[in-house]
Design a protein around this motif. Structure first.
Motif, short mmCIF file in Angstrom:
data_model
loop_
_atom_site.label_atom_id
_atom_site.label_comp_id
_atom_site.label_asym_id
_atom_site.label_seq_id
_atom_site.Cartn_x
_atom_site.Cartn_y
_atom_site.Cartn_z
N LEU A 42 0.82 -1.49 0.05
CA LEU A 42 0.04 -0.03 0.08
C LEU A 42 0.88 1.32 -0.13
N SER A 43 1.92 1.15 0.53
CA SER A 43 2.86 2.29 0.50
C SER A 43 3.26 2.99 -0.80
N PRO B 165 -0.32 5.45 -2.46
CA PRO B 165 -0.83 6.36 -1.55
C PRO B 165 -2.30 6.93 -1.77
N HIS B 166 -2.62 7.06 -3.26
CA HIS B 166 -3.82 7.86 -3.50
C HIS B 166 -4.93 6.69 -3.63
N PHE C 233 -0.49 2.79 10.50
CA PHE C 233 -0.52 3.00 9.10
C PHE C 233 -1.77 3.31 8.48
N GLU D 175 -2.84 7.18 9.65
CA GLU D 175 -2.04 8.06 8.75
C GLU D 175 -2.39 8.11 7.28
N ARG D 176 -2.75 7.19 6.68
CA ARG D 176 -3.36 7.00 5.30
C ARG D 176 -4.52 7.39 4.94
N ALA E 267 -7.24 5.48 5.72
CA ALA E 267 -8.23 4.39 5.32
C ALA E 267 -9.36 4.22 6.28
#
Length: 254
Positions: free
Chosen positions: A139-140, A143-144, A161, A164-165, A167
């Protein structure tokens, strides 16, 4: 009340499961080519059903150029609101990791191209975290792409994670189990505007239905449990999580 993740096509009589316990909408997950076609057919038949299409990480034997072509065509259907479920699964002895990674990355690319969220499955054996770490690594690089971490396990690294993303986190019936402390802690920690409720029916029936085949309407039991965890009125949590479901899946009324 909205069930954001169920396998309606696995039930003997899908029509009878609709509307139970005040259920007003559900997303039927297409976890492989055949299931995707069935999910889309149900979404065409019933106005309160939407579908996703994808390839489950434990079904990579169904992956092929023809299967991908079919799923890419289905992904454009107006009743399809997401891709997946996809991800990584190291629970079983034969993990087929290379095949899982190929299917996962292809579905991320497909989600990016069609502008729909990816529903993610991640499962490890007890005491291990290889699938969770693998999902974060993949997933890193994307990111979009909006993602839903379905049936969230409570794994602290993926929680941080995902937060921060941006999700969305789906909580299923196993949140209600006595030994699900990490999942319950996560259900308290996730911001309200990124919290989703699901059944994963016919799997993971919540207390007081544990041990029986799960049904989409049983999402209400999980709602009441999570509302108690967070000290919220169940009606308010229902309103918020329904709004979240409509937002992430871009449904009418969002």
């Amino acid at each position: 009340m909205f069930d954001t993740h169920c396998h309606l096509d696995y039930l003997d009589d899908p029509a009878s499961a609709r509307g139970e316990l005040g259920l007003t909408g559900m997303v039927c997950i297409g976890a492989g080519p055949q299931h995707a076609r069935k999910a889309v057919a149900l979404a065409e038949q019933f106005p309160d059903v939407w579908a996703t299409v994808g390839l489950h990480p434990t079904s990579t034997e169904d992956d092929s150029p023809d299967a991908r072509t079919d799923l890419e065509a289905l992904a454009l259907h107006p009743r399809v609101v997401g891709i997946g479920e996809s991800g990584l699964d190291d629970y079983w002895d034969e993990t087929r990791r290379a095949e899982q990674l190929s299917a996962f990355e292809w579905q991320l690319d497909l989600a990016a191209r069609v502008g729909k969220p990816l529903v993610i499955h991640v499962r490890d054996k007890a005491g291990q975290d290889s699938a969770h770490r693998g999902v974060m690594e993949v997933l890193s690089a994307w990111p979009h792409v909006p993602v839903i971490l379905h049936c969230f396990s409570g794994y602290a690294g993926l929680l941080a994670f995902g937060l921060e993303r941006g999700a969305y986190f789906g909580f299923a019936g196993n949140t209600t189990y006595k030994n699900a402390r990490e999942i319950q802690e996560a259900a308290r920690a996730v911001p309200l505007d990124h919290l989703l409720l699901e059944t994963d029916a016919p799997f993971l029936a919540p207390v007081p239905k544990r041990g029986k085949p799960n049904r989409p309407g049983y999402v209400r039991h999980t709602l009441e449990f999570v509302a108690g965890l967070r000290g919220l009125d169940a009606a308010e949590l229902e309103r918020v999580t329904d709004e979240n479901a409509r937002r992430i899946y871009r449904l009418p009324g969002a």
